[in-house]
Design a protein around this motif. Sequence first.
Motif, PDB file in Angstrom:
ATOM      1  N   ARG A  90       0.962  -1.407  -0.277  1.00 11.23           N
ATOM      2  CA  ARG A  90       0.421   0.291   0.116  1.00 11.23           C
ATOM      3  C   ARG A  90       0.593   1.036   0.205  1.00 11.23           C
ATOM      4  O   ARG A  90       0.723   2.287  -1.256  1.00 11.23           O
ATOM      5  CB  ARG A  90      -0.926   0.133   1.342  1.00 11.23           C
TER       6      ARG A  90
ATOM      7  N   THR B 255       2.755   2.321  -3.422  1.00 14.49           N
ATOM      8  CA  THR B 255       1.362   2.613  -4.221  1.00 14.49           C
ATOM      9  C   THR B 255       1.284   3.757  -4.221  1.00 14.49           C
ATOM     10  O   THR B 255       0.889   4.256  -5.370  1.00 14.49           O
ATOM     11  CB  THR B 255       0.098   1.392  -4.279  1.00 14.49           C
ATOM     12  N   GLU B 256       0.758   4.020  -3.156  1.00 19.91           N
ATOM     13  CA  GLU B 256       0.622   5.290  -2.586  1.00 19.91           C
ATOM     14  C   GLU B 256       1.941   6.300  -3.580  1.00 19.91           C
ATOM     15  O   GLU B 256       1.399   7.528  -3.882  1.00 19.91           O
ATOM     16  CB  GLU B 256       0.017   5.361  -1.491  1.00 19.91           C
TER      17      GLU B 256
ATOM     18  N   SER C 225       4.432   5.740  -5.029  1.00 24.42           N
ATOM     19  CA  SER C 225       4.225   5.896  -6.883  1.00 24.42           C
ATOM     20  C   SER C 225       3.684   6.675  -7.291  1.00 24.42           C
ATOM     21  O   SER C 225       3.608   7.651  -8.166  1.00 24.42           O
ATOM     22  CB  SER C 225       3.720   4.561  -7.173  1.00 24.42           C
ATOM     23  N   ARG C 226       2.323   7.088  -6.717  1.00 27.18           N
ATOM     24  CA  ARG C 226       1.540   8.503  -7.312  1.00 27.18           C
ATOM     25  C   ARG C 226       2.137   9.156  -7.488  1.00 27.18           C
ATOM     26  O   ARG C 226       1.885  10.817  -7.888  1.00 27.18           O
ATOM     27  CB  ARG C 226      -0.028   8.379  -6.872  1.00 27.18           C
ATOM     28  N   ARG C 227       2.978   9.789  -5.896  1.00 25.60           N
ATOM     29  CA  ARG C 227       3.640  10.936  -5.809  1.00 25.60           C
ATOM     30  C   ARG C 227       5.026  11.681  -6.534  1.00 25.60           C
ATOM     31  O   ARG C 227       5.771  12.232  -5.660  1.00 25.60           O
ATOM     32  CB  ARG C 227       3.794  11.320  -3.757  1.00 25.60           C
TER      33      ARG C 227
ATOM     34  N   GLN D  73       6.447   9.281 -21.751  1.00 26.20           N
ATOM     35  CA  GLN D  73       5.540   8.441 -21.196  1.00 26.20           C
ATOM     36  C   GLN D  73       6.426   7.338 -21.003  1.00 26.20           C
ATOM     37  O   GLN D  73       7.398   7.287 -21.907  1.00 26.20           O
ATOM     38  CB  GLN D  73       4.770   7.866 -21.423  1.00 26.20           C
TER      39      GLN D  73
ATOM     40  N   PHE E  13       9.419   2.710 -11.256  1.00 28.08           N
ATOM     41  CA  PHE E  13       9.337   3.407  -9.441  1.00 28.08           C
ATOM     42  C   PHE E  13      10.153   3.160  -8.388  1.00 28.08           C
ATOM     43  O   PHE E  13      10.520   4.239  -7.033  1.00 28.08           O
ATOM     44  CB  PHE E  13       7.813   2.135  -9.610  1.00 28.08           C
TER      45      PHE E  13
ATOM     46  N   ALA F 299       9.845  10.020  -2.998  1.00 24.94           N
ATOM     47  CA  ALA F 299       8.213  10.167  -3.167  1.00 24.94           C
ATOM     48  C   ALA F 299       7.879   9.155  -1.869  1.00 24.94           C
ATOM     49  O   ALA F 299       7.324   9.664  -1.506  1.00 24.94           O
ATOM     50  CB  ALA F 299       7.880   9.521  -3.827  1.00 24.94           C
TER      51      ALA F 299
ATOM     52  N   GLN G 160       5.528  10.826   1.061  1.00 21.47           N
ATOM     53  CA  GLN G 160       4.271  10.079   1.640  1.00 21.47           C
ATOM     54  C   GLN G 160       4.762  10.281   2.694  1.00 21.47           C
ATOM     55  O   GLN G 160       3.576   9.873   3.633  1.00 21.47           O
ATOM     56  CB  GLN G 160       4.664   8.573   1.143  1.00 21.47           C
TER      57      GLN G 160
END
Length: 248
Positions: free
Chosen positions: A20, A23-24, A26-28, A48, A61, A75, A79
């Motif tokens: 979790r 994943t969170e 990686s979005r940052r 991309q 990532f 990142a 987080q």
Amino acid sequence: MSEELTAAVRYGRYAAIRRRMLTEASRRIPLASLAQQARALSLWDGKQVTPADEMQLAAVFDLGVLDPLGEHGRAIDRQARAEAPPPGSEEHRMLQALAEASFGLWRIHGPHPEGGVRAESFPDGEELVIWDRFLDRGRAPGALVGARIARPEEDLPMTCGAVVSLDSRAVERLLLGTPPQRGPVFPSLPLTDDGPSLERLVAEPATRLRLAALARTPGFAATVYRTAIDLGLMGPVIGRSPGAAQSP
């Protein structure tokens, strides 16, 4: 953490938290950082990330979250600032472990009777049990991998998502300082019965010291990932492998 819980149970709990958090985090990853990490691995088409499989994306990532090239911030630190877990909690221990995780080379020796995978650091041979359900799957005893290890508890070394298969060809390139290649990539399995070749490469104490020093150099994980990619050990590469198509 209660001593009554087995390592396997504790691993399962931490694994869910790790998944979790990664994943969170990686979005940052800012787009500029994502682009630099992917470009370093030849997995960027100018707009991309272009991974041909999940492990290539995991490597991008891994860098962006835990070990970015350039002046980009991590990142995982973003987080931590955005969602700081309660001190002393499992989430807090896992977050700290990810923030302090270190990348290295490991030889895999098969499952441990109590769970996890028997392994040793390469080239110094320090034995440990790494907790990862898939680490030895499809790998012969003695296989070499590159992986980042986090320790939410001292007896629970865990991988951090990206694990790349290596062999003596990769180690030789690392020792020679071979620069990133730009030619075609042809998918290749790691060499079999590679143990004697690996041992010959690091037979001299000076060579072992050099490899250990390389592992402490900033950007080592990126260098290992790119070396594996150039050798085809991470599968086909879009734009470099004939007929390679992007994963849906």
